[in-house]
Design an enzyme around this catalytic site. Structure first.
Site, mmCIF file in Angstrom:
data_model
loop_
_atom_site.group_PDB
_atom_site.id
_atom_site.type_symbol
_atom_site.label_atom_id
_atom_site.label_comp_id
_atom_site.label_asym_id
_atom_site.label_seq_id
_atom_site.Cartn_x
_atom_site.Cartn_y
_atom_site.Cartn_z
ATOM 1 N N ASN A 10 43.655 15.633 43.708
ATOM 2 C CA ASN A 10 44.187 16.453 44.810
ATOM 3 C C ASN A 10 45.720 16.421 44.731
ATOM 4 O OD1 ASN A 10 45.358 17.035 47.387
ATOM 5 N ND2 ASN A 10 43.323 16.940 48.289
ATOM 6 N N HIS A 28 50.056 16.672 47.814
ATOM 7 C CA HIS A 28 51.294 15.984 48.205
ATOM 8 C C HIS A 28 52.447 16.198 47.231
ATOM 9 C CE1 HIS A 28 49.453 14.786 51.766
ATOM 10 N NE2 HIS A 28 48.527 14.056 51.172
ATOM 11 N N HIS A 54 44.242 21.802 49.150
ATOM 12 C CA HIS A 54 43.798 22.104 50.511
ATOM 13 C C HIS A 54 44.753 23.132 51.095
ATOM 14 C CE1 HIS A 54 42.535 20.250 54.681
ATOM 15 N NE2 HIS A 54 42.495 21.568 54.672
ATOM 16 N N ARG A 91 45.844 24.482 54.076
ATOM 17 C CA ARG A 91 45.738 24.226 55.521
ATOM 18 C C ARG A 91 46.213 25.434 56.310
ATOM 19 N NH1 ARG A 91 44.873 18.575 56.963
ATOM 20 N NH2 ARG A 91 45.162 19.342 59.079
ATOM 21 N N ARG A 120 51.190 23.409 55.603
ATOM 22 C CA ARG A 120 52.200 22.341 55.567
ATOM 23 C C ARG A 120 52.529 21.878 54.146
ATOM 24 N NH1 ARG A 120 48.690 17.481 58.195
ATOM 25 N NH2 ARG A 120 48.563 19.018 59.851
ATOM 26 N N GLU A 173 39.926 23.193 49.257
ATOM 27 C CA GLU A 173 39.438 22.761 50.561
ATOM 28 C C GLU A 173 40.014 23.705 51.606
ATOM 29 O OE1 GLU A 173 41.138 18.934 50.912
ATOM 30 O OE2 GLU A 173 39.911 18.071 49.342
ATOM 31 N N THR A 182 42.733 15.099 57.197
ATOM 32 C CA THR A 182 41.398 15.446 57.713
ATOM 33 C C THR A 182 40.733 14.193 58.289
ATOM 34 O OG1 THR A 182 41.334 16.907 55.807
ATOM 35 C CG2 THR A 182 39.323 16.727 57.096
ATOM 36 N N GLU A 222 30.392 16.704 50.045
ATOM 37 C CA GLU A 222 31.379 15.668 49.753
ATOM 38 C C GLU A 222 31.309 14.675 50.911
ATOM 39 O OE1 GLU A 222 35.294 16.772 48.328
ATOM 40 O OE2 GLU A 222 36.148 14.932 49.179
ATOM 41 N N HIS A 230 38.406 10.860 50.201
ATOM 42 C CA HIS A 230 39.315 10.627 51.329
ATOM 43 C C HIS A 230 39.688 9.161 51.458
ATOM 44 C CE1 HIS A 230 41.560 11.209 54.949
ATOM 45 N NE2 HIS A 230 41.474 12.499 54.727
HETATM 46 N N1 PXP Z 1 38.518 15.219 49.991
HETATM 47 C C1 PXP Z 1 38.772 15.985 51.077
HETATM 48 C C2 PXP Z 1 37.693 16.876 51.564
HETATM 49 C C3 PXP Z 1 40.024 15.962 51.722
HETATM 50 O O1 PXP Z 1 40.240 16.716 52.814
HETATM 51 C C4 PXP Z 1 41.047 15.152 51.187
HETATM 52 C C5 PXP Z 1 42.404 15.167 51.807
HETATM 53 O O2 PXP Z 1 42.952 16.446 51.672
HETATM 54 C C6 PXP Z 1 40.749 14.391 50.037
HETATM 55 C C7 PXP Z 1 39.470 14.412 49.478
HETATM 56 C C8 PXP Z 1 41.776 13.503 49.401
HETATM 57 O O3 PXP Z 1 42.114 12.493 50.273
HETATM 58 P P1 PXP Z 1 43.271 11.480 49.890
HETATM 59 O O4 PXP Z 1 44.543 12.267 49.809
HETATM 60 O O5 PXP Z 1 43.263 10.504 51.020
HETATM 61 O O6 PXP Z 1 42.904 10.869 48.565
#
Ligand code: PXP
Length: 257
Positions: free
Chosen positions: A6, A9, A42, A44, A48, A69, A100, A148, A211
Site C-alpha cells: 500500500n 503514504h 486507497h 479516500r 488526503r 480501496e 480505516t 480482506e 491493516h
Molecule cells: N487494507 C486495508 C483495507 C486498508 O484500508 C489499509 C489502510 O489503508 C491497509 C490494508 C494497510 O494498512 P496499514 O497502512 O496499516 O498497513
C-alpha cells in the site's frame, strides 16, 4: 504469501508540500523490481493522500495488478469503473478517522448493486470486513470475490502488549489493560481471524488480510492457513524513510516466506 504494497503514504508525504515528489508511481516500479505481487492504493473521499491523477497514472502504467480501496461512494464507483483496476476493496470511511477504523458495514445501502456494477466492468471485488460470521455470509451473498480480514484489532493489541506504545501519549485508551487481559484478547482476535479465514475458504472466497501489520506482528498472521495476500502500507513506508524502499520491502518479504 502474496504481498500487496500500500503506497498511500508516499502520497501523504507529497501532499504535505503539494508538489510532485515523492511520486507514488516511481514506488510502483521499485516494488515491481523487488517482486511485490500487487499495489494497493486507497482513494479516500477527502483525497488526503492518493489523488485522482495518481489512480489514473498508476492503473495506466503499473506492471503490477492494482487493488483500489474505496468507500461506497457513487462518484468514486463511477470513476473507478471507467479505469478498470484489477481489484476493488470496499472499505468503510469516516472523514475524521486517521485510518480505516473498522470493517465494512454490510448493511451499507446499495452494497450488492455496487459490487454488481464493478463486476459488470470486469473488476474483482473484496470486502474489508471484521472477522465475524454475518460479514462473511453477506459478502458471499453479495457475490464478492473475496474478503480482506481486518487485522487492526490484532495489531492494536499487539502494539499495546509488545511495543512502547503503552507508555506513549498515543496509547490506545480502550486497551489500557493488564498484560493478562491483553494476552487473552490477543488470543481471541487470532482465533477469530483463523476461524473466519477457514470459513471464507470453505465458502470459496479469496482470503486476504491487512491493516496495522508490521515487522513485529506480521508472522502470526502470515501463518494463518488460507490467507493468501497481505496488504501492508504504513510500516513498510515508514521503514523506507530510514532504510530505503527496496530494503524495507525486502525485509518484509523475508518475514512472509
Ligand atoms: N487494507 C486495508 C483495507 C486498508 O484500508 C489499509 C489502510 O489503508 C491497509 C490494508 C494497510 O494498512 P496499514 O497502512 O496499516 O498497513
Amino acid at each position: 504469501m502474496q504481498l500487496g504494497l500500500n503506497i498511500d503514504h508516499i502520497a501523504t508525504l507529497r501532499q504535505a508540500r503539494k508538489i510532485a515528489q515523492p511520486d507514488p508511481l516511481e514506488a510502483v516500479f521499485v516494488a515491481a523490481n523487488c517482486g511485490v505481487d500487487q499495489i494497493t492504493i486507497h482513494l479516500r473521499e477527502d483525497r488526503r493522500h492518493i489523488q485522482d491523477e495518481d489512480v489514473r497514472s498508476i492503473i495506466k502504467h503499473s506492471p503490477l495488478p492494482i487493488n483500489v480501496e474505496c468507500a461506497c461512494d457513487v462518484n468514486i464507483v463511477e470513476f473507478l469503473c471507467a479505469l478498470k483496476p484489477f481489484k476493488i476493496t470496499l472499505v468503510p470511511e469516516k472523514r475524521e478517522e486517521i485510518t480505516t477504523e473498522g470493517g465494512l458495514n454490510m448493511n451499507t445501502p446499495h452494497l450488492k448493486d455496487i459490487i454488481k456494477e464493478f463486476h459488470k466492468n470486469h473488476i474483482k471485488v473484496a470486502t474489508f470486513i471484521d472477522p465475524n460470521e454475518q460479514s462473511l455470509l453477506l459478502s458471499k451473498e453479495f457475490n464478492a470475490n473475496g474478503v480482506e480480514l481486518h487485522t487492526g484489532e490484532y495489531a492494536n493489541i499487539s502494539a499495546m502488549l509488545y511495543s512502547s506504545l503503552r507508555t506513549h501519549t498515543n496509547k490506545i485508551q480502550s486497551l489500557d489493560l493488564s498484560q493478562t487481559e491483553l494476552e487473552r484478547q490477543l488470543e481471541v482476535t487470532i482465533t477469530a481471524l483463523q476461524t473466519y479465514a477457514n470459513k471464507a475458504n470453505e465458502l470459496k472466497l479469496g482470503v486476504f488480510a491487512g491493516h496495522g501489520l508490521n515487522y513485529q506482528n506480521v508472522q502470526t498472521i502470515a501463518k494463518i492457513p488460507h490467507i493468501t495476500e497481505l496488504n501492508i502500507g504504513h510500516s513498510i513506508i515508514a521503514r523506507a524513510v530510514i532504510v530505503g524502499l527496496e530494503s524495507a520491502i525486502c525485509q518484509m518479504q523475508k518475514l512472509l516466506l
